[in-house]
Design a protein around this motif. Structure first.
Motif, PDB file in Angstrom:
ATOM      1  N   GLU A   3       0.837  -1.204   0.000  1.00 12.43           N
ATOM      2  CA  GLU A   3       0.000   0.000   0.000  1.00 12.43           C
ATOM      3  C   GLU A   3       0.873   1.255   0.000  1.00 12.43           C
ATOM      4  N   THR A   4       2.174   1.084  -0.112  1.00 15.83           N
ATOM      5  CA  THR A   4       3.096   2.214  -0.153  1.00 15.83           C
ATOM      6  C   THR A   4       2.798   3.049  -1.390  1.00 15.83           C
ATOM      7  N   PRO A   5       2.721   4.373  -1.242  1.00 17.81           N
ATOM      8  CA  PRO A   5       2.505   5.209  -2.422  1.00 17.81           C
ATOM      9  C   PRO A   5       3.599   4.957  -3.464  1.00 17.81           C
ATOM     10  N   VAL A   6       3.198   4.862  -4.710  1.00 21.03           N
ATOM     11  CA  VAL A   6       4.131   4.555  -5.794  1.00 21.03           C
ATOM     12  C   VAL A   6       5.284   5.549  -5.811  1.00 21.03           C
ATOM     13  N   SER A  10      11.365   2.746  -4.517  1.00 25.48           N
ATOM     14  CA  SER A  10      12.587   2.790  -5.318  1.00 25.48           C
ATOM     15  C   SER A  10      12.297   2.098  -6.653  1.00 25.48           C
ATOM     16  N   PHE A  11      13.203   2.245  -7.596  1.00 24.70           N
ATOM     17  CA  PHE A  11      13.033   1.577  -8.886  1.00 24.70           C
ATOM     18  C   PHE A  11      12.867   0.074  -8.683  1.00 24.70           C
ATOM     19  N   GLU A  12      13.729  -0.496  -7.857  1.00 23.51           N
ATOM     20  CA  GLU A  12      13.706  -1.941  -7.646  1.00 23.51           C
ATOM     21  C   GLU A  12      12.395  -2.398  -7.012  1.00 23.51           C
ATOM     22  N   GLN A  13      11.916  -1.652  -6.040  1.00 27.83           N
ATOM     23  CA  GLN A  13      10.651  -1.997  -5.387  1.00 27.83           C
ATOM     24  C   GLN A  13       9.492  -1.897  -6.373  1.00 27.83           C
ATOM     25  N   LEU A  45       2.933   2.112 -11.461  1.00 31.57           N
ATOM     26  CA  LEU A  45       4.255   1.520 -11.234  1.00 31.57           C
ATOM     27  C   LEU A  45       5.116   1.609 -12.491  1.00 31.57           C
ATOM     28  N   LYS A  46       4.523   1.340 -13.639  1.00 32.99           N
ATOM     29  CA  LYS A  46       5.248   1.423 -14.913  1.00 32.99           C
ATOM     30  C   LYS A  46       5.765   2.848 -15.121  1.00 32.99           C
ATOM     31  N   GLU A  52      12.236   6.820 -13.228  1.00 33.94           N
ATOM     32  CA  GLU A  52      13.512   6.541 -12.565  1.00 33.94           C
ATOM     33  C   GLU A  52      14.589   6.160 -13.575  1.00 33.94           C
ATOM     34  N   LEU A  53      14.219   5.396 -14.609  1.00 31.06           N
ATOM     35  CA  LEU A  53      15.186   5.047 -15.650  1.00 31.06           C
ATOM     36  C   LEU A  53      15.652   6.292 -16.408  1.00 31.06           C
ATOM     37  N   LYS A  54      14.720   7.176 -16.721  1.00 26.82           N
ATOM     38  CA  LYS A  54      15.079   8.403 -17.427  1.00 26.82           C
ATOM     39  C   LYS A  54      16.025   9.244 -16.583  1.00 26.82           C
TER      40      LYS A  54
END
Length: 80
Positions: A3-6, A10-13, A45-46, A52-54
């Motif tokens: 339920e953590t806000p997106v 982190s990227f990994e999460q 999430l996507k 994060e990748l950018k």
């Protein structure tokens, strides 16, 4: 699924949770209302992963190299 806000993941999460969402949706054993919620969470999430990748790509692009290809430092990247 957490339920953590997106925006706080982190990227990994975010990537791990996105994989879980896709897996659950692919199995098709989720009620329609839950599928819609999963899809919405997956879309968020996507987007988080893409952002994060950018950001990481921009940081890597800012690394300066000398004539022999060795890193010499970084230069400012506009927008960061």
């Amino acid at each position: 699924m957490t339920e953590t806000p997106v925006s706080e993941l982190s990227f990994e999460q975010a990537m791990k949770e996105l994989e879980s969402v896709v897996d659950r949706l692919e199995h098709g054993d989720v009620p329609l209302d839950a599928s819609i919620s999963l899809y919405e969470r997956g879309a968020a999430l996507k987007k988080r992963c893409e952002e994060e990748l950018k950001r990481a790509e921009e940081k890597v692009a800012a690394i300066t190299l000398d004539g022999e290809g060795a890193p010499t430092g970084t230069k400012p990247v506009e927008g960061l």
